[in-house]
Design an enzyme around this catalytic site. Sequence first.
Site, PDB file in Angstrom:
ATOM      1  N   VAL A 271       0.847  -1.195   0.000  1.00 18.89           N
ATOM      2  CA  VAL A 271       0.000   0.000   0.000  1.00 18.89           C
ATOM      3  C   VAL A 271       0.882   1.245   0.000  1.00 18.89           C
ATOM      4  CG1 VAL A 271      -1.752   1.277   1.277  1.00 18.89           C
ATOM      5  CG2 VAL A 271      -1.818  -1.218   1.223  1.00 18.89           C
ATOM      6  N   GLY A 272       0.506   2.261  -0.791  1.00 21.01           N
ATOM      7  CA  GLY A 272       1.230   3.520  -0.716  1.00 21.01           C
ATOM      8  C   GLY A 272       1.388   4.203  -2.045  1.00 21.01           C
ATOM      9  N   GLU A 295      -2.600  -8.680  -1.194  1.00 20.77           N
ATOM     10  CA  GLU A 295      -3.329  -8.536   0.067  1.00 20.77           C
ATOM     11  C   GLU A 295      -4.487  -7.553  -0.047  1.00 20.77           C
ATOM     12  OE1 GLU A 295       0.044  -8.725   3.439  1.00 20.77           O
ATOM     13  OE2 GLU A 295       0.201  -7.080   2.010  1.00 20.77           O
ATOM     14  N   ILE A 365      12.287   0.624   4.761  1.00 26.64           N
ATOM     15  CA  ILE A 365      12.793   1.777   5.511  1.00 26.64           C
ATOM     16  C   ILE A 365      14.239   2.030   5.131  1.00 26.64           C
ATOM     17  CG2 ILE A 365      13.433   2.594   7.827  1.00 26.64           C
ATOM     18  CD1 ILE A 365      10.888   1.197   8.851  1.00 26.64           C
ATOM     19  N   ASN A 385       5.480   0.040  11.698  1.00 30.97           N
ATOM     20  CA  ASN A 385       4.171  -0.611  11.568  1.00 30.97           C
ATOM     21  C   ASN A 385       4.253  -2.118  11.795  1.00 30.97           C
ATOM     22  OD1 ASN A 385       3.006   1.874  10.877  1.00 30.97           O
ATOM     23  ND2 ASN A 385       3.374   1.551   8.701  1.00 30.97           N
ATOM     24  N   LYS A 409      13.741  12.522   5.604  1.00 27.63           N
ATOM     25  CA  LYS A 409      13.964  13.674   6.490  1.00 27.63           C
ATOM     26  C   LYS A 409      14.772  14.766   5.780  1.00 27.63           C
ATOM     27  CE  LYS A 409      11.987  11.966  10.244  1.00 27.63           C
ATOM     28  NZ  LYS A 409      10.773  12.566  10.848  1.00 27.63           N
TER      29      LYS A 409
END
Length: 503
Positions: A271-272, A295, A365, A385, A409
């Site tokens: 998702v995203g 999914e 990440i 998550n 960032k």
Amino acid sequence: MSASSRIRNPELLQRLMSAEAAAALIPNGAVVGMSGFTGAGYPKAIPTALAHRIRDLNGQGEKFRISIWTGASTAPELDGVLAEVDGIEMRLPFQSDPICRQRINDGRMDYIDIHLSEVSQYAWAGFLGKLDLAVIEVAGILEDGRLIPSSAVGNNKTWIEQADKIIIEVNDKQNAKLEGMHDIYYGTALPPNRKPIMITSPADRIGEQYLHCPLDKVIGVVETSAADRNSPFTPPDEVSKRIAGHILEFFEREIAAGRLPKELLPIQSGVGNIPNAVLEGLDAGPYKNLTAFTEVIQDGMLKMLKSGTLGVASATAFSLSPVAIEELNNNIDFYRERIILRQQDISNHPELARRLGVIAMNGLIEADIYGNVNSTHIMGSRMMNGIGGSGDFARNGYLSIFVTPSTAKNGSISAIVPMVSHVDHTEHDVKIIVTEQGLADLRGLSPRQRAHKIIQNCAHPAYRERLMDYFERACASGRGMHTPHLLGEALSWHQRYEENGQM
């Protein structure tokens, strides 16, 4: 249409009650299995009523906490409200709520992060202990007591089977025409009694349209009329589009080389923003009648189904924006013929991912120069998550593609580091890494070859030279040339960020 008109079983209609009365049936210390997967199909009323009850008890000096098992993430009306009143003792297997996350990282909530395909097996084998109660949202109840699943199946079959007691929420905001979209398989078993799962195409149906529910277990039925949590769809940004472009070019090369058919292979997409950019790119390309074995059905997959780019999509839940929900509801007859919702121990099953040859696309990440991937922990210790289903597909898919912007960032963090601070997917399970800088195809490469490829193709220019300097000095150290590392420096980038806010 009221929810009570969807409760066609007279016996269960007699157990109709308020959300407050149902919440009062949940005892302190209970282990509760709740429906819900990526903001779809979760109970809407009982968690909020329970949170109010817990707040009142807390005000009287009485501690009240429960443990919660779900399919995956839910919504603020479940995870958020219960975490806010410190009502969750333990949570599994995946969450995305900011209050939950803070409680977990403060050590105030226990959290078990599990591959989503394994949760049902863990429960059946008794690894997780006893499940006291299940709270399940459905779209309706048939005359014989069978349940019409709602917008997510998740682990509902297992929770109903395992729980001593069941409370049902019947939600009339769920489209009644979801009936017939589901495929609930009752042929799973624990070793040594397992049999092959006879799915050879995402379009195959091997189960039933309904969930079986023993009437004597049901202690309450609650009417609700509330929509799933739906976030507005954010169009892909330029970084996401560049990442998608690299993946689409890679697909073209693989087709030309004969390693992928022109219809590709079944797609699994996290998702995203980036996965949606890939879906948009596929939809704009020459592809027709692709398949998805994944999914979650996202906005992009509805568009692909509508255009014919995608012929069929198999998943366990929806994760749609308000606009896409409206599209689904307005054209539910069309989509019901092309979407299959299964329980997650089938939608994520390693046997099926391997047999179908899934193309898995998931986020990360950070990745290190040898291809190890961290998809769950910030700076090694702080849970984001959870691993979700990415491991189910990455290890077993035909292609495992991991995607990320090269920095975070505002450039203070590099997504490519000398050594990941936490490993979720080892170098052995990661075939492709993609950032907006480029794509690194790691298949058939040794560790040192992978390092060159990842640094050159995926690292941001601001960090590329430093990564190569680390790698070359590690090679020159004489400590070992298979996977060279400088142990005193391997995590120094993370340490520097923790101290100075800059890698």
